[in-house]
Design a protein around this motif. Structure first.
Motif, PDB file in Angstrom:
ATOM      1  N   PHE A  16       7.790   6.467   5.500  1.00 13.74           N
ATOM      2  CA  PHE A  16       7.537   5.244   4.853  1.00 13.74           C
ATOM      3  C   PHE A  16       8.609   4.088   5.264  1.00 13.74           C
ATOM      4  O   PHE A  16       9.947   4.795   6.312  1.00 13.74           O
ATOM      5  CB  PHE A  16       8.145   5.122   2.796  1.00 13.74           C
ATOM      6  N   ASP A  17       7.922   3.192   5.679  1.00 14.32           N
ATOM      7  CA  ASP A  17       9.007   2.298   6.443  1.00 14.32           C
ATOM      8  C   ASP A  17       9.667   1.285   5.616  1.00 14.32           C
ATOM      9  O   ASP A  17       8.582   0.396   4.965  1.00 14.32           O
ATOM     10  CB  ASP A  17       7.886   1.723   7.318  1.00 14.32           C
ATOM     11  N   PRO A  18      11.141   1.184   5.406  1.00 16.76           N
ATOM     12  CA  PRO A  18      11.661   0.307   4.123  1.00 16.76           C
ATOM     13  C   PRO A  18      11.320  -1.687   5.134  1.00 16.76           C
ATOM     14  O   PRO A  18      11.364  -2.569   4.430  1.00 16.76           O
ATOM     15  CB  PRO A  18      12.508   0.327   4.429  1.00 16.76           C
ATOM     16  N   GLN A  19      11.227  -1.667   6.351  1.00 17.29           N
ATOM     17  CA  GLN A  19      11.030  -2.536   6.628  1.00 17.29           C
ATOM     18  C   GLN A  19      10.342  -3.334   6.453  1.00 17.29           C
ATOM     19  O   GLN A  19       9.649  -4.944   6.367  1.00 17.29           O
ATOM     20  CB  GLN A  19      11.056  -2.940   8.065  1.00 17.29           C
TER      21      GLN A  19
ATOM     22  N   PRO B 221       1.012  -1.132  -0.511  1.00 22.36           N
ATOM     23  CA  PRO B 221       0.353  -0.311   0.401  1.00 22.36           C
ATOM     24  C   PRO B 221       1.103   1.627  -0.029  1.00 22.36           C
ATOM     25  O   PRO B 221       0.402   2.400  -0.204  1.00 22.36           O
ATOM     26  CB  PRO B 221      -1.043  -0.484   1.363  1.00 22.36           C
ATOM     27  N   ASP B 222       2.321   1.256   0.137  1.00 26.96           N
ATOM     28  CA  ASP B 222       2.610   2.489   0.837  1.00 26.96           C
ATOM     29  C   ASP B 222       3.955   2.556  -0.448  1.00 26.96           C
ATOM     30  O   ASP B 222       4.668   3.074  -0.460  1.00 26.96           O
ATOM     31  CB  ASP B 222       3.350   1.933   1.650  1.00 26.96           C
ATOM     32  N   VAL B 223       3.491   1.886  -1.835  1.00 28.50           N
ATOM     33  CA  VAL B 223       5.236   1.289  -2.864  1.00 28.50           C
ATOM     34  C   VAL B 223       4.150   2.038  -4.850  1.00 28.50           C
ATOM     35  O   VAL B 223       3.089   1.989  -4.536  1.00 28.50           O
ATOM     36  CB  VAL B 223       5.385   0.230  -2.812  1.00 28.50           C
ATOM     37  N   SER B 224       5.039   3.234  -4.181  1.00 28.70           N
ATOM     38  CA  SER B 224       4.257   4.011  -5.690  1.00 28.70           C
ATOM     39  C   SER B 224       4.667   3.139  -6.873  1.00 28.70           C
ATOM     40  O   SER B 224       4.566   3.273  -7.830  1.00 28.70           O
ATOM     41  CB  SER B 224       4.114   5.663  -6.072  1.00 28.70           C
ATOM     42  N   ASP B 225       6.104   3.296  -6.923  1.00 34.08           N
ATOM     43  CA  ASP B 225       6.475   2.146  -8.509  1.00 34.08           C
ATOM     44  C   ASP B 225       7.670   1.701  -8.162  1.00 34.08           C
ATOM     45  O   ASP B 225       8.597   1.519  -7.152  1.00 34.08           O
ATOM     46  CB  ASP B 225       6.980   3.798  -9.075  1.00 34.08           C
ATOM     47  N   VAL B 226       8.103   0.992  -8.939  1.00 35.50           N
ATOM     48  CA  VAL B 226       8.790  -0.344  -8.044  1.00 35.50           C
ATOM     49  C   VAL B 226       9.715  -0.945  -9.837  1.00 35.50           C
ATOM     50  O   VAL B 226       9.493  -0.653 -10.643  1.00 35.50           O
ATOM     51  CB  VAL B 226       8.544  -1.478  -7.807  1.00 35.50           C
TER      52      VAL B 226
ATOM     53  N   LEU C  97      24.152   7.459  -3.145  1.00 37.29           N
ATOM     54  CA  LEU C  97      23.520   8.945  -2.883  1.00 37.29           C
ATOM     55  C   LEU C  97      21.763   8.541  -2.272  1.00 37.29           C
ATOM     56  O   LEU C  97      21.364   9.924  -1.508  1.00 37.29           O
ATOM     57  CB  LEU C  97      23.543  10.050  -4.230  1.00 37.29           C
ATOM     58  N   ASP C  98      21.058   7.637  -2.825  1.00 37.53           N
ATOM     59  CA  ASP C  98      19.506   7.578  -3.000  1.00 37.53           C
ATOM     60  C   ASP C  98      19.848   6.479  -1.245  1.00 37.53           C
ATOM     61  O   ASP C  98      20.846   5.977  -0.749  1.00 37.53           O
ATOM     62  CB  ASP C  98      19.276   7.036  -3.255  1.00 37.53           C
ATOM     63  N   PRO C  99      18.747   6.419  -0.330  1.00 34.71           N
ATOM     64  CA  PRO C  99      19.064   5.376   0.999  1.00 34.71           C
ATOM     65  C   PRO C  99      18.761   4.126   0.611  1.00 34.71           C
ATOM     66  O   PRO C  99      17.967   3.682  -0.770  1.00 34.71           O
ATOM     67  CB  PRO C  99      17.285   6.121   2.062  1.00 34.71           C
ATOM     68  N   ILE C 100      19.770   3.486   0.935  1.00 34.78           N
ATOM     69  CA  ILE C 100      19.700   2.030   0.848  1.00 34.78           C
ATOM     70  C   ILE C 100      19.447   1.437   2.117  1.00 34.78           C
ATOM     71  O   ILE C 100      20.180   1.652   3.365  1.00 34.78           O
ATOM     72  CB  ILE C 100      20.776   1.547   0.162  1.00 34.78           C
ATOM     73  N   TYR C 101      18.807   0.270   2.026  1.00 35.80           N
ATOM     74  CA  TYR C 101      18.256  -0.541   3.423  1.00 35.80           C
ATOM     75  C   TYR C 101      18.767  -1.714   3.484  1.00 35.80           C
ATOM     76  O   TYR C 101      17.951  -2.709   1.956  1.00 35.80           O
ATOM     77  CB  TYR C 101      17.222   0.071   3.738  1.00 35.80           C
ATOM     78  N   ARG C 102      18.794  -2.734   4.005  1.00 31.35           N
ATOM     79  CA  ARG C 102      18.933  -3.839   4.716  1.00 31.35           C
ATOM     80  C   ARG C 102      17.566  -4.582   5.047  1.00 31.35           C
ATOM     81  O   ARG C 102      17.350  -3.450   6.020  1.00 31.35           O
ATOM     82  CB  ARG C 102      20.274  -4.194   4.687  1.00 31.35           C
ATOM     83  N   ASP C 103      17.766  -6.160   4.979  1.00 31.57           N
ATOM     84  CA  ASP C 103      15.993  -6.616   6.593  1.00 31.57           C
ATOM     85  C   ASP C 103      17.181  -6.730   7.085  1.00 31.57           C
ATOM     86  O   ASP C 103      18.043  -7.695   7.106  1.00 31.57           O
ATOM     87  CB  ASP C 103      16.111  -8.212   5.127  1.00 31.57           C
ATOM     88  N   ARG C 104      16.609  -5.438   8.266  1.00 27.04           N
ATOM     89  CA  ARG C 104      16.860  -6.378   9.716  1.00 27.04           C
ATOM     90  C   ARG C 104      16.906  -7.634  10.251  1.00 27.04           C
ATOM     91  O   ARG C 104      17.273  -8.282  11.129  1.00 27.04           O
ATOM     92  CB  ARG C 104      16.453  -5.244  10.676  1.00 27.04           C
ATOM     93  N   ILE C 105      15.628  -8.562   9.635  1.00 24.60           N
ATOM     94  CA  ILE C 105      15.951  -9.813   9.947  1.00 24.60           C
ATOM     95  C   ILE C 105      15.942 -10.455   9.155  1.00 24.60           C
ATOM     96  O   ILE C 105      16.779 -11.700   9.051  1.00 24.60           O
ATOM     97  CB  ILE C 105      14.141 -10.128  10.075  1.00 24.60           C
ATOM     98  N   GLY C 106      16.197 -10.906   7.988  1.00 21.55           N
ATOM     99  CA  GLY C 106      16.800 -11.500   6.767  1.00 21.55           C
ATOM    100  C   GLY C 106      18.268 -11.683   6.947  1.00 21.55           C
ATOM    101  O   GLY C 106      18.632 -12.289   6.260  1.00 21.55           O
TER     102      GLY C 106
END
Length: 552
Positions: free
Chosen positions: A494-497, A460-465, A543-552
């Motif tokens: 926005f919560d990437p997790q 629901p919080d993703v506009s494009d992918v 330069l853009d925010p990059i996130y890793r999975d905290r669980i995976g």
């Protein structure tokens, strides 16, 4: 000291000539021959944690007859398709044998498959029934309403409650195995090697998965290649933790072991932390690896007894060149590198024969060339797509189930067009580069970005992918780590997790991304086509925010 690779038939060029066997056998014949030869030999041992399930030739044959009788009573006839949706259980192999007894056709499906992809495969093959595990039954039941051909499901395991669905009532496989042996020996069908044995689906890199028809003759042929190509001897004990839904586990471990009586050990699923404990406990002398598994094993903490193990030969498809020598030295093993695809085509690099980093060269029964986009051969060292055809000049043949157009396109002009980009040196040694087109090769599987993108787009919080790959941290050649580029649907909060959690609940494990790349806008062409190379450049720039999975 460990035995060296032996028992092969080498040609004058230093390669290995594949032996063409006249007496090809279907899997039911192979097991029946084993019963006549050594009925009480523990030919297969299945390991799940501390639990083991042993099958002798006689047990395999008896259980397979019971399953065959139950399948027949459920309405299975020659040519009908049966889905197989489970990890490596004894019942997987017994169902393979039972299907051969009846002349039915198996459809092995990765047990992680669910949703639209599972529905597509079951519908495309018009499966009449499915043999599944208790942990895959929920995914199957979600699809039942959309698969009108399904009329039954047998379930392996007890952690489920039998219940009605819109069209099928699951029943326990244990009930089938508890019946008395049939009084009349069931007829072994498919003595014709050309009869279909299985439909093994591709990963669907460029669209819907395609079902490769694997005929009984091919299984019988590869059963003889354990000795002729890989040098297995009667003293060997193979191990695999790879899924039996994959050609590697069937062709490199199961088929040769049943044919030669090699007492194979098969894990329910691969576990890198227990690999060496298992091979030491059972005295296994050879095992097979794919892609990033190599780095995962090598990354385990070093121990003083790493080379104190019975393994002499590791058969690898995707050994990183930078790890090749260190891996072999650390664990005291020889490396046999190869390339192969379900549709056909093969290169082999036996220990000490070819250069490190090469996946081999074509055996004597095949001719391989590397071509550019126009189909013209390229000079040595220049990247291009590798094509194969029989060395005798006859055309390559690929038979996709229910897809004559794709079958013809795959072998247009008589050459098998693999879709894999390689380089080839002047001596014919092949070096794998990457998959041609839009797929992402991850842990030995080709991932269709479309499957991943669809799931993430439904958040629901993703506009494009857009899904894309970056060179794998493992260093395995041609392997990628999966990145999801996301444009959030709201300005803040926005919560990437939550996206990672969304993926874990809806995607197969091998499709779950390692990174989420948050962007304001995706780089696209005028026709709205995403440009992956710009995504990779932006990822590298950081330069853009990059996130890793905290669980995976």
């Amino acid at each position: 000291r460990k035995r060296q690779c032996c028992g092969t038939d080498r040609d004058d060029s230093g390669g290995i000539g594949i032996l063409l066997m006249k007496n090809m056998s279907i899997i039911a014949n192979i097991v029946a021959e084993g019963v006549a030869r050594e009925p009480d030999l523990d030919v297969l041992t299945f390991v799940d944690g501390e639990r083991e399930e042993v099958r002798t030739y006689q047990q395999l044959w008896d259980n397979s007859q019971r399953i065959a009788l139950s399948l027949k009573e459920s309405g299975i006839h020659t040519g009908d398709r049966i889905g197989l949706l489970m990890q490596n259980h004894p019942e997987f192999v017994e169902t393979m044998i039972a299907a051969a007894i009846l002349g039915a056709v198996l459809v092995p499906i990765d047990p992680r498959t669910r949703g639209e992809k599972l529905t597509f495969m079951l519908n495309d093959a018009s499966c009449l029934g499915v043999v599944c595990a208790d942990y895959t039954l929920p995914a199957l039941l979600e699809c039942v309403g959309a698969v009108p051909s399904l009329v039954f499901a047998y379930v392996v395991g007890e952690n489920w409650l039998a219940g009605n669905s819109s069209s099928i009532t699951p029943v326990s496989m244990a009930d089938a195995l508890a019946t008395a042996l049939p009084e009349i020996e069931l007829e072994v069908m498919a003595k014709d090697d050309a009869a279909p044995m299985q439909i093994m689906y591709t990963s669907g890199t460029t669209g819907d998965p395609k079902g490769v028809i694997v005929r009984h003759g091919r299984f019988g042929f590869v059963a003889n290649q354990g000795q002729a190509v890989f040098g297995y001897t009667q003293q060997d004990r193979p191990y695999t933790g790879l899924s039996l839904t994959h050609g590697n586990a069937q062709f490199l471990t199961l088929a040769p072991s049943l044919k030669m009586g090699l007492r194979a050990v098969i894990s329910r699923r691969f576990t890198k932390s227990r690999l060496w404990d298992i091979v030491r406990h059972y005295g296994c002398t050879t095992f097979s690896l794919l892609g990033g598994m190599v780095t995962a094993i090598y990354s385990e903490p070093q121990r003083a007894n790493d080379d104190d193990n019975p393994v002499r030969l590791v058969i690898s498809a995707g050994m990183p060149a930078v790890l090749w020598s260190d891996f072999a030295r650390r664990f005291g093993v020889d490396i046999f590198e190869f390339y192969g695809a379900m549709e056909g085509g093969m290169t082999i690099n036996p220990p000490g024969v070819g250069p490190i980093g090469s996946c081999g060269r074509a055996p004597s029964v095949l001719k391989a060339i590397v071509v550019d986009e126009q189909g013209n051969e390229v000079p040595p060292g220049v990247p291009g797509e590798i094509w194969f055809r029989p060395a005798d000049g006859s055309p390559a043949v690929v038979d996709y189930f229910n897809n004559a157009q794709a079958s013809a396109a795959k072998v247009e002009g008589g050459w098998l067009r693999t879709g894999d980009v390689v380089t080839m040196d002047a001596d014919g040694w092949v070096f794998y580069q990457h998959r041609k087109g839009g797929g992402i090769r991850h842990n030995g599987d080709f991932i269709n970005p479309g499957f991943v993108e669809k799931v993430v787009a439904e958040h629901p919080d993703v506009s494009d992918v857009a899904a894309y790959g970056i060179p794998a941290a493992s260093g395995a050649p041609g392997e990628s780590d999966i990145v999801i580029a996301v444009v959030p649907g709201k300005a803040d909060g926005f919560d990437p997790q939550s996206v990672f959690a969304w993926c874990r609940g809806r995607l197969e494990n091998n499709m779950i991304p390692e990174f989420i790349h948050v962007m304001e806008e995706l780089p696209k062409t005028a026709t709205e086509k995403v440009q992956p190379r710009f995504l990779v450049e932006k990822f590298k720039a950081g330069l853009d925010p990059i996130y890793r999975d905290r669980i995976g």
